[in-house]
Design a protein around this motif. Structure first.
Motif, PDB file in Angstrom:
ATOM      1  N   UNK A 141       0.823  -1.201   0.000  1.00 43.11           N
ATOM      2  CA  UNK A 141       0.000   0.000   0.000  1.00 43.11           C
ATOM      3  C   UNK A 141       0.862   1.257   0.000  1.00 43.11           C
ATOM      4  N   UNK A 142       2.069   1.144   0.547  1.00 40.30           N
ATOM      5  CA  UNK A 142       3.029   2.250   0.578  1.00 40.30           C
ATOM      6  C   UNK A 142       4.414   1.691   0.306  1.00 40.30           C
ATOM      7  N   UNK A 143       5.123   2.297  -0.619  1.00 40.80           N
ATOM      8  CA  UNK A 143       6.417   1.766  -1.017  1.00 40.80           C
ATOM      9  C   UNK A 143       7.352   2.903  -1.405  1.00 40.80           C
ATOM     10  N   UNK A 144       8.601   2.832  -0.954  1.00 41.52           N
ATOM     11  CA  UNK A 144       9.637   3.774  -1.348  1.00 41.52           C
ATOM     12  C   UNK A 144      10.696   3.021  -2.129  1.00 41.52           C
ATOM     13  N   UNK A 145      11.001   3.492  -3.309  1.00 40.65           N
ATOM     14  CA  UNK A 145      11.958   2.819  -4.193  1.00 40.65           C
ATOM     15  C   UNK A 145      13.139   3.749  -4.422  1.00 40.65           C
ATOM     16  N   UNK A 146      14.327   3.327  -3.990  1.00 40.19           N
ATOM     17  CA  UNK A 146      15.550   4.101  -4.191  1.00 40.19           C
ATOM     18  C   UNK A 146      16.205   3.662  -5.491  1.00 40.19           C
ATOM     19  N   UNK A 147      16.610   4.632  -6.309  1.00 39.49           N
ATOM     20  CA  UNK A 147      17.146   4.358  -7.630  1.00 39.49           C
ATOM     21  C   UNK A 147      18.654   4.544  -7.612  1.00 39.49           C
ATOM     22  N   UNK A 151      22.640   4.376  -9.249  1.00 42.95           N
ATOM     23  CA  UNK A 151      23.286   4.704 -10.520  1.00 42.95           C
ATOM     24  C   UNK A 151      23.559   3.464 -11.361  1.00 42.95           C
ATOM     25  N   UNK A 152      23.698   2.308 -10.694  1.00 42.28           N
ATOM     26  CA  UNK A 152      24.015   1.084 -11.455  1.00 42.28           C
ATOM     27  C   UNK A 152      22.759   0.453 -12.057  1.00 42.28           C
ATOM     28  N   UNK A 153      21.607   1.131 -11.886  1.00 38.65           N
ATOM     29  CA  UNK A 153      20.373   0.650 -12.507  1.00 38.65           C
ATOM     30  C   UNK A 153      19.528  -0.203 -11.599  1.00 38.65           C
ATOM     31  N   UNK A 154      20.014  -0.567 -10.410  1.00 43.58           N
ATOM     32  CA  UNK A 154      19.227  -1.372  -9.505  1.00 43.58           C
ATOM     33  C   UNK A 154      18.290  -0.504  -8.700  1.00 43.58           C
ATOM     34  N   UNK A 155      17.233  -1.115  -8.183  1.00 49.83           N
ATOM     35  CA  UNK A 155      16.255  -0.421  -7.357  1.00 49.83           C
ATOM     36  C   UNK A 155      16.098  -1.171  -6.046  1.00 49.83           C
ATOM     37  N   UNK A 156      16.054  -0.440  -4.947  1.00 48.77           N
ATOM     38  CA  UNK A 156      15.867  -1.016  -3.627  1.00 48.77           C
ATOM     39  C   UNK A 156      14.584  -0.455  -3.041  1.00 48.77           C
ATOM     40  N   UNK A 157      13.627  -1.309  -2.665  1.00 45.93           N
ATOM     41  CA  UNK A 157      12.353  -0.847  -2.149  1.00 45.93           C
ATOM     42  C   UNK A 157      12.275  -1.050  -0.640  1.00 45.93           C
ATOM     43  N   UNK A 158      11.487  -0.174   0.001  1.00 48.96           N
ATOM     44  CA  UNK A 158      11.233  -0.277   1.428  1.00 48.96           C
ATOM     45  C   UNK A 158       9.728  -0.198   1.672  1.00 48.96           C
TER      46      UNK A 158
END
Length: 231
Positions: free
Chosen positions: A216-222, A224-231
């Protein structure tokens, strides 16, 4: 009032104010101005100046073209309509109808296509407020495209100087460089953060490669190497 004064009156809003910031307009007040049109009229009672057919207005390096242009010397409101094309510095705009109030706010309507600061905005209507951190609003839905991808929503707004954008209603982001796609009821992108990120709310989802995440709520960090990390 001389014809030269009339020309400058039209350009004061349309060529100087509608396609550049208020500060830039003030700095460029001494730039040469010119206007060409098949017909030019001035109503001294209402203060309305009207230029019709093959209208082209220029000031410095900026210019606007359209089928018809008006400027009211009393209200300082102006319009350009009919195949409107405008260029000023790093901004390029095309639409069916362009109107401005003062030197800070203009509104483009009808098949709007605007490029500014390396980004492209499209929609049925786009409002631009230069003095408010270059605030851009597409109230009836729009799309913003940059080198990093595309953001679309039923309502789209952004602050160009902050590199921050908000999409509300069917928000959708696609980033080919990051092999990332996501969406939700609302999306907010923070591009100037040390680690750029996107906040998704309401039935949020993110898809990258073979990985899928929902919340319902998600933060996605972008990264530089193209990967994404979600919290």
């Amino acid at each position: 009032m001389t014809k030269k004064t009339l020309y400058r009156g039209v350009l004061a809003l349309l060529a100087a104010g509608a396609v550049c910031t208020a500060a830039a307009a003030a700095q460029r007040s001494a730039e040469p101005t010119s206007v060409t049109a098949d017909s030019l009229t001035y109503d001294t009672r209402t203060g309305l100046i009207t230029a019709e057919q093959n209208v082209r207005m220029e000031q410095g390096t900026g210019w606007i073209e359209g089928a018809r242009a008006t400027y009211n010397t009393k209200t300082e409101e102006g319009t350009v309509e009919g195949g409107v094309r405008a260029v000023r510095d790093d901004m390029q705009l095309s639409c069916d109808h362009l109107s401005g109030v003062g030197q800070d706010h203009w509104q483009a309507m009808g098949s709007v296509h605007m490029t500014k600061a390396g980004r492209t905005f499209t929609g049925a209507q786009v409002d631009y407020y230069a003095a408010q951190n270059e605030y851009v609003l597409a109230p009836s839905g729009g799309t913003m495209t940059s080198a990093d991808g595309t953001l679309s929503a039923d309502r789209l707004e952004g602050w160009l100087q902050e590199n921050r954008f908000v999409g509300t209603g069917n928000a959708h982001i696609v980033s080919p460089p990051r092999d990332l796609e996501g969406g939700g009821d609302r999306m907010e992108y923070f591009g100037n953060a040390e680690r750029p990120y996107v906040v998704l709310d309401g039935s949020a989802w993110v898809f990258q490669g073979n990985n899928m995440a929902r919340s319902n709520h998600m933060t996605v960090y972008l990264s530089d190497d193209g990967t994404a990390v979600s919290e």
